[in-house]
Write a protein that holds these residues in place. Structure first.
Motif, PDB file in Angstrom:
ATOM      1  N   GLU A  51       0.815  -1.222   0.000  1.00 20.74           N
ATOM      2  CA  GLU A  51       0.000   0.000   0.000  1.00 20.74           C
ATOM      3  C   GLU A  51       0.847   1.270   0.000  1.00 20.74           C
ATOM      4  O   GLU A  51       0.354   2.362  -0.305  1.00 20.74           O
ATOM      5  N   ALA A 127      -6.660  -4.390  -9.024  1.00 23.89           N
ATOM      6  CA  ALA A 127      -7.734  -5.256  -8.528  1.00 23.89           C
ATOM      7  C   ALA A 127      -8.665  -4.386  -7.695  1.00 23.89           C
ATOM      8  O   ALA A 127      -8.276  -3.893  -6.626  1.00 23.89           O
ATOM      9  N   HIS A 128      -9.877  -4.166  -8.216  1.00 23.74           N
ATOM     10  CA  HIS A 128     -10.855  -3.303  -7.536  1.00 23.74           C
ATOM     11  C   HIS A 128     -10.246  -1.937  -7.232  1.00 23.74           C
ATOM     12  O   HIS A 128     -10.317  -1.429  -6.107  1.00 23.74           O
ATOM     13  N   LYS A 130      -7.336  -1.061  -6.748  1.00 24.17           N
ATOM     14  CA  LYS A 130      -6.143  -1.068  -5.891  1.00 24.17           C
ATOM     15  C   LYS A 130      -4.959  -1.580  -6.713  1.00 24.17           C
ATOM     16  O   LYS A 130      -5.050  -2.616  -7.375  1.00 24.17           O
ATOM     17  N   GLU A 132      -1.828  -3.497  -7.444  1.00 24.18           N
ATOM     18  CA  GLU A 132      -1.162  -4.669  -6.893  1.00 24.18           C
ATOM     19  C   GLU A 132       0.281  -4.784  -7.388  1.00 24.18           C
ATOM     20  O   GLU A 132       1.121  -5.379  -6.705  1.00 24.18           O
ATOM     21  N   GLY A 161      -4.184  -9.159 -11.822  1.00 29.41           N
ATOM     22  CA  GLY A 161      -4.405  -8.332 -10.634  1.00 29.41           C
ATOM     23  C   GLY A 161      -5.322  -9.009  -9.641  1.00 29.41           C
ATOM     24  O   GLY A 161      -5.058  -9.036  -8.430  1.00 29.41           O
ATOM     25  N   LYS A 165      -4.313 -10.510  -5.913  1.00 29.63           N
ATOM     26  CA  LYS A 165      -5.061 -10.117  -4.725  1.00 29.63           C
ATOM     27  C   LYS A 165      -5.545 -11.341  -3.954  1.00 29.63           C
ATOM     28  O   LYS A 165      -5.407 -11.435  -2.726  1.00 29.63           O
ATOM     29  N   ASN A 166      -6.109 -12.316  -4.691  1.00 25.48           N
ATOM     30  CA  ASN A 166      -6.589 -13.538  -4.042  1.00 25.48           C
ATOM     31  C   ASN A 166      -5.444 -14.313  -3.398  1.00 25.48           C
ATOM     32  O   ASN A 166      -5.587 -14.860  -2.289  1.00 25.48           O
ATOM     33  N   ARG A 168      -2.649 -13.065  -2.298  1.00 27.16           N
ATOM     34  CA  ARG A 168      -2.207 -12.326  -1.110  1.00 27.16           C
ATOM     35  C   ARG A 168      -3.155 -12.560   0.065  1.00 27.16           C
ATOM     36  O   ARG A 168      -2.718 -12.726   1.213  1.00 27.16           O
TER      37      ARG A 168
END
Length: 522
Positions: A51, A127-128, A130, A132, A161, A165-166, A168
């Motif tokens: 982030e 991803a959404h 965000k 990554e 992406g 995310k998944n 992570r």
């Protein structure tokens, strides 16, 4: 853009392979390998960021060889290179000729006498909304990568992406799960997980060590085979309460070979696989109980040993009073008065300490009689008068005129009231007011000691009645914390109740009630 058959096959393959794994490193290498194979790139990189846009994971492919790069080197790339521009702008970038674009970080091999100018594409992995990570593709010659390549790589990056995310989330869950397992298995406390019907589902290693049963044996038992649950009605209510509800008490574990282990129990609802269970944490308090027993025995011996010399001191003071000059106001009478009050206070303390031991042991030491209230209150007032006067406080007693006698153990309740008034005296400021109120009703008589002290916090109002418990503040008087413990035991021995009502910076009211003897009205 219309994808050709090869492009659709590639997207399908990427989607299928990414769906088959939740391993983060495997996701990174698969995305990069498939993208390089399609684009015919000589060099490619995929950098994942957190982030704070710092690299957390990365992979490089150079001439078909997969390399795990140094993250510090990747951080420099994100600061100055094409990948950094893509990350900051969250947009894709197509460089037809790297020698003509300032977004490209020049390297020694970009010189004309080396490999020269190249073409490159940088794609953000989102991803959404965000970020990554960032993927970069480099071809060895200019104008070899075009908008069609960029469009397809963007489609791959979109799938990648979500996959990252998944992966992570899965990795975070695995880390949290492993951390919980480590805490669960290596805890010094015995932990049991049960269904709401008290069937044991899981235990930790300490539970097996404490009980003497194996973990397999315990998982075939019910909790009431290990612990006397039926003694605690609030356990049954936990199934209906919120997950953060906690029930705490002291009890015993019934171990193998009929051994019994004293424990401190904390029971709480927990959610496992979306189903409510109970988590029992049991701390072995055998050593604490043994230490308490030794301490009580030692204290009991000390108290008994104090009584004999104290009795001699009191007898000696009585003889000195007979031998002293009879003129009032002399200095010897003042000294005698101080010594007498001190011995009386010490005698009350020793009697209270001995009574605590006997009451805790379940002895019936209460001897209730009808006590004339007037003389009873006068003795209390006489005992506390020197302490109250020394702080210029005003002590008053309020009682109804019609109340002439009370049904109680005179010595024990007198010590309770003196304790409460002396506490009010110690904690209240100079020139404040202390009031003792007595209010009878049909079923009970209510005693209240009110002061103008600093007040007591809500969380401490139950604890102060425990032995050796004191309010912690630098300006509070010191002591051993047994006065209120005696008051509680003495009142409860009369089948009464005691509690405190308080407001910070205003004062406190210590209240207790005693049942009235209706067999004979005085």
């Amino acid at each position: 853009m219309d994808y050709n058959r090869n492009s659709l096959e590639l997207l399908y393959r990427v989607s299928r392979e990414l769906a088959d794994t939740l391993d983060l490193q495997q996701v990174v290498t698969q995305v990069l390998s498939l993208s390089v194979k399609y684009a015919g790139a000589e060099r490619a990189s995929l950098i994942l960021v957190d982030e704070h846009q710092q690299p957390t994971n990365a992979a490089l492919i150079i001439n078909g060889q997969l390399i795990q790069p140094d993250l510090d080197e990747m951080a420099l790339t994100l600061e100055n290179g094409l990948a950094g521009w893509v990350m900051r702008n969250r947009e894709y970038a197509l460089l037809l000729d790297t020698s003509k674009d300032d977004r490209w970080l020049k390297r020694p091999d970009d010189e004309k006498n080396q490999s020269g100018a190249k073409s490159a594409i940088g794609i953000p992995l989102l991803a959404h909304d965000k970020l990554e990570g960032v993927m970069t593709m480099v071809h060895g010659k200019p104008n070899q990568l075009d908008e069609a390549d960029a469009e397809l790589l963007r489609a791959i990056a979109s799938q990648a992406g979500i996959a990252v995310k998944n992966a992570r989330l899965h990795q975070s869950l695995e880390i949290a799960h492993q951390r919980y397992r480590n805490l669960f298995n290596h805890s010094i406390d015995s932990i049991f997980i049960t269904a709401l019907d008290n069937r044991i589902i899981e235990v930790n290693q300490q539970a097996a060590l404490t009980t003497g049963f194996s973990m397999l044996q315990l998982c075939k038992m019910n909790m009431d085979q290990v612990h006397m649950i039926q003694e605690h009605e609030e356990i049954r209510e936990l199934a209906k309460r919120p997950l953060d509800s906690l029930v705490s008490y002291e009890s015993e574990i019934k171990g193998a070979e009929e051994k019994s282990i004293p424990v401190e129990v904390n029971v709480q609802g927990v959610l496992i696989d979306n189903e409510k269970h109970l988590q029992w944490i049991m701390r072995d308090i055998s050593e604490r109980k043994a230490l308490d027993s030794v301490r009580e025995d030692m204290i009991g011996m000390i108290y008994h040993d104090l009584r004999s010399p104290l009795a001699n001191i009191i007898s000696s003071l009585d003889m000195l009073e007979m031998l002293a000059p009879q003129e009032p106001g002399t200095s010897i009478h003042s000294i005698y008065s101080i010594a007498t009050r001190s011995t009386e206070r010490l005698q009350r303390l020793i009697s209270s300490l001995l009574d605590i031991q006997r009451l805790e042991a379940g002895e019936n030491i209460v001897k209730q009689t009808w006590v004339p209230l007037k003389g009873f209150l006068e003795e209390i007032e006489e005992s506390v008068e020197p302490s109250v006067t020394s702080k210029q406080q005003i002590f008053s007693i309020k009682k109804p005129d019609e109340l002439q006698e009370v049904w109680l153990d005179e010595d024990m309740i007198k010590r309770v009231l003196i304790n409460l008034v002396e506490n009010a005296n110690k904690y209240s400021p100079v020139e404040s007011k202390i009031e003792l109120r007595i209010q009878p009703s049909d079923q009970e008589i209510r005693f209240t000691v009110a002061d103008n002290g600093p007040g007591i916090e809500q969380k401490a109002r139950e604890r102060i009645f425990n032995k050796f418990s004191r309010l912690q503040a630098s300006n509070f008087p010191k002591g051993i914390g047994l006065g209120l413990a005696f008051c509680k035991l003495a009142v409860e021995a009369h089948a009464g109740k005691i509690w405190v009502e308080s407001e910070l910076e205003v004062g406190s009211q210590f209240i207790f009630t005693l049942p009235i003897n209706n067999d004979r009205q005085p």
